[in-house]
Design a protein around this motif. Structure first.
Motif, short mmCIF file in Angstrom:
data_model
loop_
_atom_site.label_atom_id
_atom_site.label_comp_id
_atom_site.label_asym_id
_atom_site.label_seq_id
_atom_site.Cartn_x
_atom_site.Cartn_y
_atom_site.Cartn_z
N GLY A 113 0.81 -1.21 0.00
CA GLY A 113 0.00 0.00 0.00
C GLY A 113 0.85 1.26 0.00
N GLN A 114 1.98 1.21 0.69
CA GLN A 114 2.88 2.36 0.68
C GLN A 114 3.46 2.61 -0.71
OE1 GLN A 114 5.29 0.70 3.99
NE2 GLN A 114 5.05 2.71 4.97
N LEU A 115 3.80 1.54 -1.42
CA LEU A 115 4.29 1.69 -2.79
C LEU A 115 3.23 2.31 -3.68
CD1 LEU A 115 6.10 -1.76 -3.19
CD2 LEU A 115 7.22 0.47 -3.14
N ILE A 116 2.00 1.84 -3.57
CA ILE A 116 0.89 2.37 -4.37
C ILE A 116 0.67 3.84 -4.04
CG2 ILE A 116 -1.60 2.26 -4.73
CD1 ILE A 116 -1.37 -0.80 -4.31
N LEU A 147 -3.25 2.97 2.43
CA LEU A 147 -3.88 4.00 1.61
C LEU A 147 -4.70 4.96 2.47
CD1 LEU A 147 -4.99 1.93 -1.53
CD2 LEU A 147 -2.94 3.35 -1.24
N ILE A 148 -5.41 4.42 3.44
CA ILE A 148 -6.17 5.27 4.36
C ILE A 148 -5.23 6.18 5.14
CG2 ILE A 148 -7.56 5.24 6.49
CD1 ILE A 148 -8.91 2.69 5.38
N ASP A 149 -4.12 5.63 5.61
CA ASP A 149 -3.16 6.43 6.37
C ASP A 149 -2.55 7.55 5.52
OD1 ASP A 149 -3.62 4.84 8.55
OD2 ASP A 149 -1.75 3.71 8.40
N ASN A 150 -2.40 7.31 4.23
CA ASN A 150 -1.75 8.29 3.35
C ASN A 150 -2.70 9.35 2.80
OD1 ASN A 150 1.28 7.88 2.31
ND2 ASN A 150 0.48 5.91 3.00
N PHE A 151 -3.97 9.00 2.65
CA PHE A 151 -4.85 9.90 1.90
C PHE A 151 -6.10 10.39 2.64
CE2 PHE A 151 -2.83 7.42 -1.65
CZ PHE A 151 -2.07 8.48 -2.13
N ASP A 158 -14.24 5.93 2.45
CA ASP A 158 -15.01 6.76 1.52
C ASP A 158 -14.41 8.14 1.32
OD1 ASP A 158 -16.83 4.74 1.09
OD2 ASP A 158 -18.16 5.38 2.69
N ASP A 159 -13.44 8.51 2.15
CA ASP A 159 -12.83 9.84 2.03
C ASP A 159 -11.71 9.87 0.99
OD1 ASP A 159 -14.46 10.82 4.02
OD2 ASP A 159 -13.04 10.37 5.62
N ILE A 160 -11.34 8.72 0.42
CA ILE A 160 -10.19 8.69 -0.49
C ILE A 160 -10.66 8.97 -1.92
CG2 ILE A 160 -8.14 7.42 -1.21
CD1 ILE A 160 -8.34 5.70 1.19
N ASN A 161 -10.86 10.23 -2.24
CA ASN A 161 -11.34 10.61 -3.57
C ASN A 161 -10.25 10.49 -4.64
OD1 ASN A 161 -14.02 11.30 -2.78
ND2 ASN A 161 -13.22 13.19 -1.88
N ILE A 162 -8.98 10.64 -4.24
CA ILE A 162 -7.90 10.65 -5.22
C ILE A 162 -7.80 9.34 -5.99
CG2 ILE A 162 -6.13 9.81 -3.61
CD1 ILE A 162 -4.19 11.82 -4.91
#
Length: 350
Positions: A113-116, A147-151, A158-162
Motif C-alpha cells: 500500500g505504501q508503494l501504491i 492508503l487510508i493512512d496516506n490519503f 469513503d474519504d479517499i477521492n484521489i
C-alpha cells in the motif's frame, strides 16, 4: 535464421535476462549470423518489473516502506510517465522473511500500500500490480490501511477521492477465489507458514471481511477469478479499487507486441525452472507458445515431468537442461545452470 528467446527466471537460481543471454550465446556459437531477439519475461511474480523495464524503459523510484512484519526496508517500483509497475513482493514478499518468521497470521500487505500511495503522489494514473511471491494472507487489508493512512484525515475509506482517477490492473495467473476450499488460505497458506489451525482462521477472517465489504458496496468480488491471489490482495484491489485482473504473461506480451515480433521467427525458445502439466495451466511458457504463431516453440527447463503432455500441447521440443544424475545443489549453481542452458540450446536448434 531469426530466433526469439523468452525464458522465465529459474527461481532462486538465474533471472530471465541471464537465462536469455546464455541461450543467445549458445546459438551464436553455432550460428554467428543468427538474428536473435532476447525478451525479458515474467508472469507477474519475480522479475515482473524488470521485464517491463526492459520493454518500456522508465525510472526506478526507491522508497522507505515496511516489510511483511512492518520492519523498515527500502523498496522500489517502476514509473514510466503516468504508469507505475509494482511487484507486491518488493515489500510484502516471502523472500523478505527467514523461514522461521513465516506466519500469515501476522504478515501484512501494508508495504505494498505504501508503494501504491507513493506512485499516486508521483502523479501516476495507471498502476499495474504483479501479485506473485507473497508472504501474506490478509485479504489486502494491510494495503488498504496504508492508503487510508496516506490519503485521509478521518480514517474512512469513503474519504479517499484521489483513487477514483487511478486505473488499476492486477497481473496474476492465479484463478482462486478469496475463501473456501479453493481459496487463498487453503491453497497457499501452508507455503507461507500457516498451520492447519491458522488456515481455518485465515479463511474465516477473509470470509467475514468479504461479507462486510459486500454489505458496504452492494456487490461482492470475493468469488472472482484472481481474488485469492497474493493471499487475497487480488480481492482488495478488485473490490475496493475496481482493478481489472489479467494474466501477467498476457499483459506483458501485449505491451511488447510479442505477436509482431514472432511473425518472421523460425524459432521461439522459452523455459522455466520446472516444467510439467501445471505449465499448461497458465504459466509463462504456455503463454509464449500461444503467441509463437508458426514458429517452432521449444521449451527448456531444469526439471521436466509429463513430457508427452507438453509436446501434445504444441511445443516443438521439450528438453531438460540438466544431465541425468546431477544433484539439486549442483544444478542450482548459477554457473552450472547458465552453461547447461547454453549447451542445451545448441542441441535443439536444427
Amino acid at each position: 535464421m531469426k530466433v526469439i528467446i523468452a525464458i522465465d527466471s529459474f527461481k532462486g537460481c538465474i533471472s530471465s535476462k541471464e537465462a536469455n543471454q546464455a541461450a543467445a550465446e549458445g546459438i551464436k556459437n553455432i550460428m554467428p549470423e543468427a538474428d536473435i531477439h532476447q525478451v525479458t519475461v515474467s508472469d507477474g511474480g519475480e522479475g515482473f518489473m524488470e521485464a517491463f523495464h526492459a520493454a518500456i524503459g522508465g525510472n526506478w523510484n526507491y522508497i522507505k516502506a515496511c516489510d511483511p512484519l512492518m520492519r523498515p526496508i527500502t523498496a522500489k517500483y517502476l514509473q514510466k510517465d503516468k504508469l507505475a509497475v509494482i511487484e507486491m513482493a518488493a515489500a510484502s514478499g516471502l523472500t523478505l522473511l527467514k523461514e522461521e518468521e513465516r506466519n500469515p497470521m501476522h504478515t501484512t500487505t501494508y508495504g505494498t500500500g505504501q508503494l501504491i500511495a507513493n506512485a499516486i503522489k508521483h502523479g501516476v494514473n495507471k498502476i499495474i500490480v504483479g501479485l506473485g511471491g507473497s508472504a501474506t494472507s490478509d485479504a489486502g487489508t494491510g494495503m488498504l490501511k496504508a492508503l487510508i493512512d496516506n490519503f485521509t484525515h478521518n480514517g474512512k475509506w469513503d474519504d479517499i477521492n484521489i483513487l477514483k482517477d487511478v486505473h488499476f490492473t492486477i497481473a496474476s495467473d492465479v484463478k482462486n477465489p478469496l475463501y473456501g476450499p479453493n481459496g487463498a488460505a487453503h491453497v497457499f497458506g501452508a507455503q507461507k507458514g500457516a498451520t492447519p489451525k491458522m488456515i481455518e482462521q485465515l479463511d474465516s477472517r477473509a470470509k467475514v471481511f468479504a461479507q462486510k465489504s459486500a454489505k458496504h458496496f452492494g456487490y461482492d468480488y470475493s468469488t472472482n477469478e484472481g481474488a485469492g491471489a497474493a493471499g487475497g490482495l487480488g480481492y482488495a484491489l478488485m473490490q475496493y479499487l475496481n482493478a481489472d485482473c489479467r494474466p501477467g504473461t498476457e499483459l506483458l506480451l501485449d505491451t511488447i507486441h510479442f505477436d509482431n515480433l514472432t511473425k518472421e521467427a523460425d524459432y521461439v525458445i522459452t523455459g522455466e525452472g520446472s516444467a510439467d502439466k501445471q505449465t499448461l495451466m497458465g504459466k509463462l511458457p504456455i503463454g509464449i507458445l500461444q503467441h509463437s504463431g508458426k514458429s517452432k516453440c521449444c521449451l527448456i527447463a531444469g526439471r521436466i515431468n509429463d513430457k508427452q503432455q507438453l509436446l501434445h500441447a504444441g511445443f516443438h521440443k521439450v528438453t531438460c537442461i540438466n544431465p541425468p544424475g546431477i544433484s539439486i545443489e549442483e544444478a542450482m549453481r548459477k554457473d552450472v545452470a547458465l552453461r547447461n542452458i547454453k549447451d542445451t540450446v545448441k542441441s535443439i536448434i536444427e
